[in-house]
Scaffold this motif. Structure first.
Motif, PDB file in Angstrom:
ATOM      1  N   GLY A  22     -50.091  72.952 -10.789  1.00 10.93           N
ATOM      2  CA  GLY A  22     -51.055  72.166 -11.552  1.00 10.93           C
ATOM      3  C   GLY A  22     -50.951  72.425 -13.051  1.00 10.93           C
ATOM      4  N   ALA A  23     -50.792  73.691 -13.424  1.00 12.35           N
ATOM      5  CA  ALA A  23     -50.650  74.033 -14.844  1.00 12.35           C
ATOM      6  C   ALA A  23     -49.362  73.440 -15.412  1.00 12.35           C
ATOM      7  CB  ALA A  23     -50.667  75.543 -15.020  1.00 12.35           C
ATOM      8  N   LEU A  24     -48.303  73.453 -14.626  1.00 15.12           N
ATOM      9  CA  LEU A  24     -47.041  72.848 -15.057  1.00 15.12           C
ATOM     10  C   LEU A  24     -47.205  71.336 -15.222  1.00 15.12           C
ATOM     11  CD1 LEU A  24     -44.014  73.142 -15.684  1.00 15.12           C
ATOM     12  CD2 LEU A  24     -43.585  72.875 -13.234  1.00 15.12           C
ATOM     13  N   LEU A  25     -47.889  70.694 -14.292  1.00 11.82           N
ATOM     14  CA  LEU A  25     -48.133  69.258 -14.393  1.00 11.82           C
ATOM     15  C   LEU A  25     -48.957  68.919 -15.631  1.00 11.82           C
ATOM     16  CD1 LEU A  25     -48.796  68.422 -10.647  1.00 11.82           C
ATOM     17  CD2 LEU A  25     -46.862  67.641 -12.029  1.00 11.82           C
ATOM     18  N   ARG A  26     -49.943  69.760 -15.967  1.00 13.13           N
ATOM     19  CA  ARG A  26     -50.735  69.531 -17.185  1.00 13.13           C
ATOM     20  C   ARG A  26     -49.861  69.660 -18.428  1.00 13.13           C
ATOM     21  NH1 ARG A  26     -54.328  71.803 -13.832  1.00 13.13           N
ATOM     22  NH2 ARG A  26     -54.044  73.956 -14.486  1.00 13.13           N
ATOM     23  N   MET A  27     -48.937  70.615 -18.412  1.00  7.01           N
ATOM     24  CA  MET A  27     -48.001  70.759 -19.539  1.00  7.01           C
ATOM     25  C   MET A  27     -47.148  69.496 -19.685  1.00  7.01           C
ATOM     26  SD  MET A  27     -46.501  74.631 -19.359  1.00  7.01           S
ATOM     27  CE  MET A  27     -45.643  74.531 -20.931  1.00  7.01           C
ATOM     28  N   ILE A  28     -46.728  68.943 -18.564  1.00  2.00           N
ATOM     29  CA  ILE A  28     -45.902  67.735 -18.597  1.00  2.00           C
ATOM     30  C   ILE A  28     -46.704  66.564 -19.146  1.00  2.00           C
ATOM     31  CG2 ILE A  28     -44.739  66.038 -17.138  1.00  2.00           C
ATOM     32  CD1 ILE A  28     -44.014  68.472 -15.295  1.00  2.00           C
ATOM     33  N   ARG A  29     -47.930  66.405 -18.663  1.00  5.87           N
ATOM     34  CA  ARG A  29     -48.766  65.264 -19.073  1.00  5.87           C
ATOM     35  C   ARG A  29     -49.150  65.319 -20.549  1.00  5.87           C
ATOM     36  NH1 ARG A  29     -51.863  66.473 -13.874  1.00  5.87           N
ATOM     37  NH2 ARG A  29     -50.695  65.279 -12.345  1.00  5.87           N
ATOM     38  N   THR A  30     -49.219  66.524 -21.110  1.00  2.00           N
ATOM     39  CA  THR A  30     -49.600  66.673 -22.517  1.00  2.00           C
ATOM     40  C   THR A  30     -48.385  66.911 -23.411  1.00  2.00           C
ATOM     41  OG1 THR A  30     -50.004  69.035 -22.202  1.00  2.00           O
ATOM     42  CG2 THR A  30     -51.900  67.546 -21.937  1.00  2.00           C
ATOM     43  N   ASP A  31     -47.201  66.692 -22.890  1.00  2.00           N
ATOM     44  CA  ASP A  31     -45.939  66.856 -23.624  1.00  2.00           C
ATOM     45  C   ASP A  31     -45.710  68.271 -24.153  1.00  2.00           C
ATOM     46  OD1 ASP A  31     -45.059  64.253 -23.216  1.00  2.00           O
ATOM     47  OD2 ASP A  31     -46.135  63.512 -24.971  1.00  2.00           O
ATOM     48  N   GLN A  32     -46.345  69.262 -23.558  1.00  2.00           N
ATOM     49  CA  GLN A  32     -46.127  70.646 -23.982  1.00  2.00           C
ATOM     50  C   GLN A  32     -44.830  71.216 -23.417  1.00  2.00           C
ATOM     51  OE1 GLN A  32     -49.600  72.743 -22.681  1.00  2.00           O
ATOM     52  NE2 GLN A  32     -50.863  72.047 -24.399  1.00  2.00           N
ATOM     53  N   LEU A  33     -44.392  70.714 -22.272  1.00  2.00           N
ATOM     54  CA  LEU A  33     -43.187  71.265 -21.646  1.00  2.00           C
ATOM     55  C   LEU A  33     -41.960  71.053 -22.520  1.00  2.00           C
ATOM     56  CD1 LEU A  33     -42.001  72.736 -19.224  1.00  2.00           C
ATOM     57  CD2 LEU A  33     -41.667  70.521 -18.124  1.00  2.00           C
ATOM     58  N   THR A  34     -41.883  69.916 -23.166  1.00  2.00           N
ATOM     59  CA  THR A  34     -40.713  69.642 -24.010  1.00  2.00           C
ATOM     60  C   THR A  34     -40.699  70.512 -25.263  1.00  2.00           C
ATOM     61  OG1 THR A  34     -41.893  67.818 -25.084  1.00  2.00           O
ATOM     62  CG2 THR A  34     -40.490  67.261 -23.203  1.00  2.00           C
ATOM     63  N   GLU A  35     -41.813  71.139 -25.587  1.00  2.55           N
ATOM     64  CA  GLU A  35     -41.893  72.011 -26.763  1.00  2.55           C
ATOM     65  C   GLU A  35     -41.519  73.458 -26.443  1.00  2.55           C
ATOM     66  OE1 GLU A  35     -42.492  70.687 -29.753  1.00  2.55           O
ATOM     67  OE2 GLU A  35     -42.565  68.767 -28.684  1.00  2.55           O
ATOM     68  N   VAL A  36     -41.352  73.792 -25.166  1.00  2.58           N
ATOM     69  CA  VAL A  36     -41.033  75.165 -24.767  1.00  2.58           C
ATOM     70  C   VAL A  36     -39.579  75.466 -25.120  1.00  2.58           C
ATOM     71  CG1 VAL A  36     -40.830  76.764 -22.809  1.00  2.58           C
ATOM     72  CG2 VAL A  36     -42.747  75.172 -22.925  1.00  2.58           C
ATOM     73  N   ARG A  37     -39.382  76.593 -25.757  1.00  2.00           N
ATOM     74  CA  ARG A  37     -38.032  77.011 -26.144  1.00  2.00           C
ATOM     75  C   ARG A  37     -37.155  77.169 -24.905  1.00  2.00           C
ATOM     76  NH1 ARG A  37     -36.305  82.424 -29.418  1.00  2.00           N
ATOM     77  NH2 ARG A  37     -34.129  81.845 -29.562  1.00  2.00           N
ATOM     78  N   ASN A  38     -35.924  76.721 -24.997  1.00  2.00           N
ATOM     79  CA  ASN A  38     -34.912  76.774 -23.933  1.00  2.00           C
ATOM     80  C   ASN A  38     -35.178  75.815 -22.772  1.00  2.00           C
ATOM     81  OD1 ASN A  38     -33.352  78.702 -25.288  1.00  2.00           O
ATOM     82  ND2 ASN A  38     -34.581  80.367 -24.440  1.00  2.00           N
ATOM     83  N   ILE A  39     -36.091  74.885 -22.957  1.00  2.00           N
ATOM     84  CA  ILE A  39     -36.288  73.824 -21.966  1.00  2.00           C
ATOM     85  C   ILE A  39     -35.653  72.569 -22.556  1.00  2.00           C
ATOM     86  CG2 ILE A  39     -37.954  72.328 -20.781  1.00  2.00           C
ATOM     87  CD1 ILE A  39     -38.043  75.019 -19.556  1.00  2.00           C
TER      88      ILE A  39
END
Length: 132
Positions: free
Chosen positions: A90-107
């Motif tokens: 769920g936390a990962l899905l929230r990161m995806i929905r708020t575009d935070q995942l693309t901001e993570v270094r090495n992702i």
């Protein structure tokens, strides 16, 4: 090309499935079905790489830990160093929905594709995300 197979003899999950059967005998209708089937086959082929309590259950929810997704060590390590590391799907899905995942270094693109595949394989609908 393979010869036509007698349709009345073939239905999803019928007994005696062979290599001559159409893919519909496996119950595969979508890419998501195929990914789930291949993921299950991989887990059965390599039971030594999983332990009994690492996500080997039938129904995955947003409360499940990230280990249920069977992500690579590279992706897991990158997620550990996020501003707010996700501990659950769920936390990962929230990161995806708020575009935070693309901001993570090495992702990068490869990691995003892996996350997309893992979420699809466990039954989450990520078609309308920016993962790919």
């Amino acid at each position: 090309m393979a010869s036509e197979v007698n349709a009345p003899d073939h239905s999803p999950h019928h007994p005696g499935i062979t290599t001559r059967c159409p893919t519909t005998c496996l119950g595969v209708h979508t890419v998501g079905d195929m990914v789930a089937l291949l993921s299950a086959a991989a887990r059965m082929a390599r039971p030594d790489i999983t332990d009994p309590d690492d996500g080997q259950h039938d129904r995955h929810t947003e409360a499940c830990p990230l280990s249920c997704l069977h992500l690579s060590v590279r992706v897991i390590n990158a997620l550990k160093y996020a501003d707010t590391p996700p501990r659950t799907i769920g936390a990962l899905l929230r990161m995806i929905r708020t575009d935070q995942l693309t901001e993570v270094r090495n992702i990068g693109r490869r990691s995003l594709a892996e996350v997309h595949q893992a979420l699809t394989a466990t039954g989450f609908d990520v078609r309308h995300t920016n993962l790919l």
